[in-house]
Design a protein around this motif. Structure first.
Motif, PDB file in Angstrom:
ATOM      1  N   ARG A  53       4.208  -3.959   8.865  1.00  0.00           N
ATOM      2  CA  ARG A  53       3.265  -4.135   7.771  1.00  0.00           C
ATOM      3  C   ARG A  53       2.917  -2.820   7.070  1.00  0.00           C
ATOM      4  O   ARG A  53       2.226  -2.823   6.072  1.00  0.00           O
ATOM      5  CB  ARG A  53       1.994  -4.787   8.282  1.00  0.00           C
ATOM      6  CG  ARG A  53       2.228  -6.242   8.681  1.00  0.00           C
ATOM      7  CD  ARG A  53       1.048  -6.768   9.392  1.00  0.00           C
ATOM      8  NE  ARG A  53       1.304  -6.441  10.805  1.00  0.00           N
ATOM      9  CZ  ARG A  53       0.482  -6.643  11.779  1.00  0.00           C
ATOM     10  NH1 ARG A  53      -0.680  -7.147  11.552  1.00  0.00           N
ATOM     11  NH2 ARG A  53       0.795  -6.340  13.017  1.00  0.00           N
ATOM     12  N   GLU A  74      -1.674   1.180  -3.680  1.00  0.00           N
ATOM     13  CA  GLU A  74      -2.233   1.662  -2.413  1.00  0.00           C
ATOM     14  C   GLU A  74      -3.702   1.290  -2.311  1.00  0.00           C
ATOM     15  O   GLU A  74      -4.176   0.834  -1.257  1.00  0.00           O
ATOM     16  CB  GLU A  74      -2.060   3.168  -2.283  1.00  0.00           C
ATOM     17  CG  GLU A  74      -2.502   3.702  -0.941  1.00  0.00           C
ATOM     18  CD  GLU A  74      -2.235   5.189  -0.788  1.00  0.00           C
ATOM     19  OE1 GLU A  74      -2.302   5.658   0.370  1.00  0.00           O
ATOM     20  OE2 GLU A  74      -1.945   5.866  -1.784  1.00  0.00           O
ATOM     21  N   ALA A  77      -3.907  -2.389  -1.593  1.00  0.00           N
ATOM     22  CA  ALA A  77      -3.492  -2.686  -0.215  1.00  0.00           C
ATOM     23  C   ALA A  77      -4.600  -2.342   0.765  1.00  0.00           C
ATOM     24  O   ALA A  77      -4.841  -3.078   1.733  1.00  0.00           O
ATOM     25  CB  ALA A  77      -2.220  -1.925   0.129  1.00  0.00           C
ATOM     26  N   GLN A  80      -7.394  -4.889   0.566  1.00  0.00           N
ATOM     27  CA  GLN A  80      -7.048  -6.231   1.035  1.00  0.00           C
ATOM     28  C   GLN A  80      -7.546  -6.438   2.464  1.00  0.00           C
ATOM     29  O   GLN A  80      -7.330  -5.603   3.334  1.00  0.00           O
ATOM     30  CB  GLN A  80      -5.538  -6.427   0.989  1.00  0.00           C
ATOM     31  CG  GLN A  80      -5.099  -7.815   1.332  1.00  0.00           C
ATOM     32  CD  GLN A  80      -3.585  -7.976   1.235  1.00  0.00           C
ATOM     33  OE1 GLN A  80      -2.860  -7.014   1.037  1.00  0.00           O
ATOM     34  NE2 GLN A  80      -3.134  -9.193   1.375  1.00  0.00           N
TER      35      GLN A  80
END
Length: 175
Positions: A53, A74, A77, A80
């Motif tokens: 991941r 980035e 991500a 998230q």
């Protein structure tokens, strides 16, 4: 699923369960569907755990000219978060399946107990029967009263042999 539940499901000998319940196709089919669903979920879980991941954003900054996009990705991500899934519908389905399986199992137990009672009665009858060598004509007549009327009919008609007797039990007398 908990570790204990996973351990229990992997310890089940599915071929033996299927052979024992072979006369109950609905139960066997439901267990097969449950087993396949469990195996598929387990397979997907293993795949997700093994999946890499991590994203190497530094590599993409070196390779791409537009580093703003890499910075945005980035940031997204990192922002998230894992979402929680409402499992109420799946748990309700499992509960319904469990209730149906329990009802089927209880019916199977009742049928098996009835069969065992019949078998125990048969064993008792077999144990209490007398050998054929100790039977008398009166015992046979008592068990099958229609034999007397059939025999009287045959004597009245002058028939002193039983049809098919010679074919089934050939004479051993040498001529």
């Amino acid at each position: 699923m908990s570790t204990a539940g996973r351990k229990f499901l992997t310890s089940i000998n599915w071929p033996v369960v299927s052979s024992v319940l072979s006369k109950h196709t609905e139960i066997t089919k439901s267990l097969g569907v449950f087993r396949k669903g469990y195996e598929e979920a387990e397979r997907q879980l293993v795949q997700l755990k093994e999946a890499d991941r991590a994203v190497d954003f530094a590599h993409y900054r070196r390779v791409l000219k537009n580093t703003e996009i890499v910075d945005k990705l980035e940031k997204m991500a990192k922002a998230q978060k894992a979402t929680k899934v409402d499992l109420a519908s799946q748990l309700a389905t499992i509960s319904a399946f469990e209730a149906k399986a329990v009802a089927s199992a209880e019916l199977y137990v009742k049928e098996t107990e009835a069969n065992l009672a019949d078998l125990n009665e048969t064993v008792t009858n077999i144990e209490q029967t007398r050998p054929v060598t100790q039977l008398t004509v009166d015992d046979v007549v008592k068990a099958k009263p229609e034999i007397v009327t059939r025999t009287e009919e045959m004597v009245k008609n002058g028939q002193f042999t039983v049809d098919g007797y010679d074919e089934k039990f050939p004479s051993l007398v040498m001529i």
